[in-house]
Design an enzyme around this catalytic site. Structure first.
Site, PDB file in Angstrom:
ATOM      1  N   ASP A 150     -41.406  26.042  22.265  1.00  0.00           N
ATOM      2  CA  ASP A 150     -40.629  25.000  21.585  1.00  0.00           C
ATOM      3  C   ASP A 150     -41.433  23.698  21.515  1.00  0.00           C
ATOM      4  O   ASP A 150     -41.722  23.095  22.548  1.00  0.00           O
ATOM      5  CB  ASP A 150     -39.320  24.778  22.354  1.00  0.00           C
ATOM      6  CG  ASP A 150     -38.280  24.045  21.527  1.00  0.00           C
ATOM      7  OD1 ASP A 150     -38.638  23.498  20.460  1.00  0.00           O
ATOM      8  OD2 ASP A 150     -37.108  24.015  21.950  1.00  0.00           O
ATOM      9  N   ASP A 151     -41.796  23.299  20.322  1.00  0.00           N
ATOM     10  CA  ASP A 151     -42.565  22.059  20.115  1.00  0.00           C
ATOM     11  C   ASP A 151     -43.996  22.153  20.652  1.00  0.00           C
ATOM     12  O   ASP A 151     -44.603  21.129  20.976  1.00  0.00           O
ATOM     13  CB  ASP A 151     -41.890  20.839  20.768  1.00  0.00           C
ATOM     14  CG  ASP A 151     -40.571  20.435  20.135  1.00  0.00           C
ATOM     15  OD1 ASP A 151     -40.090  21.178  19.262  1.00  0.00           O
ATOM     16  OD2 ASP A 151     -40.027  19.380  20.525  1.00  0.00           O
TER      17      ASP A 151
ATOM     18  N   CYS B 262     -36.609  22.488  15.057  1.00  0.00           N
ATOM     19  CA  CYS B 262     -36.179  23.729  15.732  1.00  0.00           C
ATOM     20  C   CYS B 262     -35.270  24.663  14.931  1.00  0.00           C
ATOM     21  O   CYS B 262     -35.641  25.792  14.625  1.00  0.00           O
ATOM     22  CB  CYS B 262     -35.453  23.365  17.022  1.00  0.00           C
ATOM     23  SG  CYS B 262     -36.356  22.232  18.092  1.00  0.00           S
TER      24      CYS B 262
ATOM     25  N   ARG C   7     -35.876  28.675  13.438  1.00  0.00           N
ATOM     26  CA  ARG C   7     -35.224  29.818  14.094  1.00  0.00           C
ATOM     27  C   ARG C   7     -34.364  30.593  13.094  1.00  0.00           C
ATOM     28  O   ARG C   7     -34.281  31.828  13.153  1.00  0.00           O
ATOM     29  CB  ARG C   7     -34.398  29.326  15.285  1.00  0.00           C
ATOM     30  CG  ARG C   7     -35.318  28.886  16.418  1.00  0.00           C
ATOM     31  CD  ARG C   7     -34.709  27.842  17.342  1.00  0.00           C
ATOM     32  NE  ARG C   7     -35.786  27.105  17.990  1.00  0.00           N
ATOM     33  CZ  ARG C   7     -36.341  27.439  19.161  1.00  0.00           C
ATOM     34  NH1 ARG C   7     -35.877  28.462  19.837  1.00  0.00           N
ATOM     35  NH2 ARG C   7     -37.348  26.744  19.645  1.00  0.00           N
TER      36      ARG C   7
ATOM     37  N   LYS D 297     -33.466  29.867  24.247  1.00  0.00           N
ATOM     38  CA  LYS D 297     -32.786  28.943  23.321  1.00  0.00           C
ATOM     39  C   LYS D 297     -32.308  29.637  22.047  1.00  0.00           C
ATOM     40  O   LYS D 297     -33.063  30.347  21.399  1.00  0.00           O
ATOM     41  CB  LYS D 297     -33.779  27.828  22.978  1.00  0.00           C
ATOM     42  CG  LYS D 297     -33.373  26.913  21.833  1.00  0.00           C
ATOM     43  CD  LYS D 297     -34.254  25.682  21.828  1.00  0.00           C
ATOM     44  CE  LYS D 297     -34.209  24.926  20.516  1.00  0.00           C
ATOM     45  NZ  LYS D 297     -34.980  23.670  20.580  1.00  0.00           N
TER      46      LYS D 297
ATOM     47  N   HIS E 203     -29.822  27.820  19.479  1.00  0.00           N
ATOM     48  CA  HIS E 203     -29.858  26.678  18.548  1.00  0.00           C
ATOM     49  C   HIS E 203     -29.487  27.043  17.123  1.00  0.00           C
ATOM     50  O   HIS E 203     -29.960  26.432  16.160  1.00  0.00           O
ATOM     51  CB  HIS E 203     -31.239  25.985  18.573  1.00  0.00           C
ATOM     52  CG  HIS E 203     -31.116  24.501  18.355  1.00  0.00           C
ATOM     53  ND1 HIS E 203     -32.209  23.673  18.188  1.00  0.00           N
ATOM     54  CD2 HIS E 203     -30.027  23.708  18.273  1.00  0.00           C
ATOM     55  CE1 HIS E 203     -31.796  22.436  18.024  1.00  0.00           C
ATOM     56  NE2 HIS E 203     -30.473  22.429  18.061  1.00  0.00           N
TER      57      HIS E 203
ATOM     58  N   SER F  42     -30.560  21.550  35.756  1.00  0.00           N
ATOM     59  CA  SER F  42     -29.097  21.620  35.768  1.00  0.00           C
ATOM     60  C   SER F  42     -28.536  22.340  34.537  1.00  0.00           C
ATOM     61  O   SER F  42     -27.363  22.690  34.501  1.00  0.00           O
ATOM     62  CB  SER F  42     -28.501  20.207  35.836  1.00  0.00           C
ATOM     63  OG  SER F  42     -28.740  19.512  34.620  1.00  0.00           O
TER      64      SER F  42
ATOM     65  N   HIS G 139     -40.616  21.475  25.161  1.00  0.00           N
ATOM     66  CA  HIS G 139     -39.660  20.495  24.611  1.00  0.00           C
ATOM     67  C   HIS G 139     -39.174  19.566  25.733  1.00  0.00           C
ATOM     68  O   HIS G 139     -39.068  19.984  26.884  1.00  0.00           O
ATOM     69  CB  HIS G 139     -38.468  21.265  24.030  1.00  0.00           C
ATOM     70  CG  HIS G 139     -37.593  20.469  23.094  1.00  0.00           C
ATOM     71  ND1 HIS G 139     -36.870  19.370  23.514  1.00  0.00           N
ATOM     72  CD2 HIS G 139     -37.324  20.611  21.775  1.00  0.00           C
ATOM     73  CE1 HIS G 139     -36.187  18.880  22.485  1.00  0.00           C
ATOM     74  NE2 HIS G 139     -36.448  19.614  21.413  1.00  0.00           N
TER      75      HIS G 139
ATOM     76  N   ASP H 214     -42.282  26.888  17.334  1.00  0.00           N
ATOM     77  CA  ASP H 214     -41.282  26.685  16.276  1.00  0.00           C
ATOM     78  C   ASP H 214     -41.539  25.448  15.427  1.00  0.00           C
ATOM     79  O   ASP H 214     -40.906  25.266  14.398  1.00  0.00           O
ATOM     80  CB  ASP H 214     -39.870  26.636  16.874  1.00  0.00           C
ATOM     81  CG  ASP H 214     -39.608  25.364  17.668  1.00  0.00           C
ATOM     82  OD1 ASP H 214     -40.568  24.762  18.197  1.00  0.00           O
ATOM     83  OD2 ASP H 214     -38.432  24.960  17.762  1.00  0.00           O
ATOM     84  N   ASN H 215     -42.438  24.593  15.869  1.00  0.00           N
ATOM     85  CA  ASN H 215     -42.837  23.409  15.085  1.00  0.00           C
ATOM     86  C   ASN H 215     -43.947  22.696  15.833  1.00  0.00           C
ATOM     87  O   ASN H 215     -44.326  23.086  16.934  1.00  0.00           O
ATOM     88  CB  ASN H 215     -41.652  22.457  14.805  1.00  0.00           C
ATOM     89  CG  ASN H 215     -40.865  22.077  16.039  1.00  0.00           C
ATOM     90  OD1 ASN H 215     -39.744  22.522  16.220  1.00  0.00           O
ATOM     91  ND2 ASN H 215     -41.448  21.287  16.925  1.00  0.00           N
TER      92      ASN H 215
ATOM     93  N   LYS I 221     -44.276  16.843  14.959  1.00  0.00           N
ATOM     94  CA  LYS I 221     -42.938  17.378  14.728  1.00  0.00           C
ATOM     95  C   LYS I 221     -42.163  16.501  13.743  1.00  0.00           C
ATOM     96  O   LYS I 221     -42.178  15.278  13.865  1.00  0.00           O
ATOM     97  CB  LYS I 221     -42.185  17.439  16.055  1.00  0.00           C
ATOM     98  CG  LYS I 221     -40.765  17.962  15.943  1.00  0.00           C
ATOM     99  CD  LYS I 221     -40.082  18.014  17.304  1.00  0.00           C
ATOM    100  CE  LYS I 221     -38.681  18.583  17.190  1.00  0.00           C
ATOM    101  NZ  LYS I 221     -37.998  18.670  18.491  1.00  0.00           N
TER     102      LYS I 221
HETATM  103 CA   LIG Z   1     -38.823  22.804  18.400  1.00  0.00          CA
END
Ligand SMILES: [Ca+2]
Length: 460
Positions: free
Chosen positions: A45-46, A85, A89, A140, A142, A171, A224, A289-290, A305
């Site tokens: 991710d990113d 994102c 996807r 993820k 999303h 968390s 990310h 993804d980017n 991004k």
């Molecule tokens: Ca992303």
């Protein structure tokens, strides 16, 4: 004109037909050796083009990702379907331009908690499940918040992970202060660092399904934000999200730790496949993804991004399948996230539902070195930016207000034409020197927009 005929004429007009039509409607070529290979897609991710060692990244060592590339094929011209994102996807899941299903922007916790990708869309998980594959998504999603949009409603037998764009790595609370860690359609908390949880679920899934074909989609959170390493404390608590990016001052250090954990996870998955003797029966794809955000690196590329400069969407792309893909090979074939669906379906010998037209191309001929992709144009649209690639040429349009008002120097000019083979950094705008080429690409973009958005309602 009936939609299908209109689509065919459109494809002929823009020269994109050959690539799409390599996959005959409704039928995929059977895997060349018979049998059904296992399919693993690992999505970072990113992760930027310059964040990985085998792409020239220097900030952090990525020995396991590099080893995956060394054992297979590295794409130098692989692209995410979008510079953010959710739309990438959507394209991965549907094998089509995300504009067709209306997911053109990020499904945010603030504005989109009520919605998600239309269940009527056919996903690769549904097609592979129908072909006898066990399917799972860990990480993820999303593509929709309400339970009715859960991954288990879109072809995944199992889901463990989060439905928002990012969670606290410890968390698992989302950016809006909501607990976001699921087991299928129920919220079931789990202790641990997100990256390690995703890896662990992936490893156990492979072990459980060692004797039958499986399709595993591992959608990592790393790198990310929030910028948190394994040893950092949880910051977001339910009902109080705090800073989206977290409070750690040493963001670059956190970013390195996050990529190290991701790299170790990739290594664990690859080692599990090896340990179980599944190496020659398993296609592993790794991509992002980017482009990069925060401390991430785009390497030689301009933009990050959110931008349709190369840095926003040209990303690491690696495929490994010993015995089928030559170890250590590198390709400059231009590929895109949406190609993975037809590629996996083709490798599996899966049948596509009648009437399903994919925009993506089957990459197997490239991967196996037995053929090339047919000529095609590739298209992007995000907010006020649009782009089209045709061979080495790229037209980039940025209409209206610049994408980042506070940093106008970083905005694309209204019309830019770049020759990427000579100018990967997109510094020399040739639009005035090549007006006919620019006009032809602009016309192709307009035709593509009309095609992909006919009758579509945007989700974002
Ligand atoms: Ca992303």
């Amino acid at each position: 004109m009936p939609p299908r005929l209109a689509r065919r004429r459109f494809l002929q007009a823009v020269g994109a037909g050959a690539a799409s039509l390599m996959l005959p409607r409704g039928v995929c070529p059977a895997g060349e050796r018979g049998g059904k290979p296992n399919l693993i897609v690992i999505l970072a991710d990113d992760l930027g083009y310059g964040d990985v060692g085998c792409y020239g990244g220097k900030a952090v060592a990525t020995p396991k990702i590099d080893a995956l590339a060394g054992g297979g094929m590295r794409f130098t011209d692989f692209h995410s379907n979008a510079p953010v994102c959710s739309p990438t996807r959507a394209a991965l899941l549907t094998g089509r331009y995300q504009q067709r299903c209306g997911v053109e922007g990020v499904l945010t916790v603030r504005g989109h908690r009520h919605t998600g990708m239309d269940l009527a869309e056919t996903t690769f998980a549904e097609v592979l499940k129908a072909a006898g594959y066990a399917t799972a998504l860990f990480g993820k999603w999303h593509l929709g918040y309400p339970v009715r949009f859960n991954p288990t409603k879109q072809g995944f037998d199992e889901f463990r992970g989060y439905v928002s764009g990012n969670v606290d790595y410890h968390s698992h609370v989302d950016q809006g202060g909501v607990e976001d860690w699921w087991k299928d359609c129920r919220k079931v908390p789990e202790k641990g660092y997100t990256t390690d949880l995703i890896t662990g679920h992936g490893v156990r899934f492979i072990e459980r399904h060692r004797d039958k074909p499986f399709c595993l989609y591992l959608a990592h959170e790393s790198p990310h934000y929030p910028y948190q390493g394994r040893k950092d404390k949880p910051e977001r608590i339910a009902g109080r999200a705090g800073s989206p990016v977290g409070s750690r001052a040493d963001r670059a250090g956190a970013y390195r730790e996050m990529i190290q954990a991701l790299d170790e996870g990739v290594g664990q998955v690859a080692a599990t496949v090896r340990r179980l003797g599944l190496e020659r029966r398993t296609l592993i794809v790794f991509c992002s993804d980017n482009g990069p955000a925060g401390p991430g690196a785009a390497g030689p590329l301009r933009g990050r991004k959110g931008s349709l400069w190369e840095g926003g969407h040209r990303v690491p792309g690696i495929a490994c399948w010993p015995g089928r893909i030559r170890a250590g090979s590198v390709t400059d074939a231009a590929a895109m996230t949406m190609d993975l669906f037809p590629t996996m379906a083709s490798a599996a010998g899966a049948t596509l539902p009648k009437g399903l037209d994919l925009d993506g191309a089957d990459l197997l001929p490239v991967l196996t070195g037995r053929g090339k992709l047919a000529d095609r144009k590739l298209f992007w649209r995000f907010r006020n930016q649009k782009a089209v690639r045709d061979g080495a040429w790229k037209l980039l349009l940025a209409a209206g207000a610049p994408p980042r008002r506070k940093r106008p120097g970083r905005s694309a000019p209204p019309t830019a034409l770049y020759h990427l083979a000579d100018d990967l950094a997109e510094r020399n705008n040739l639009a005035e020197r090549e007006p006919k080429r620019a006009a032809a690409l602009r016309a192709a973009l307009a035709a593509w927009e009309a095609d992909v958005t006919a009758g579509v309602q945007r989700q974002s």
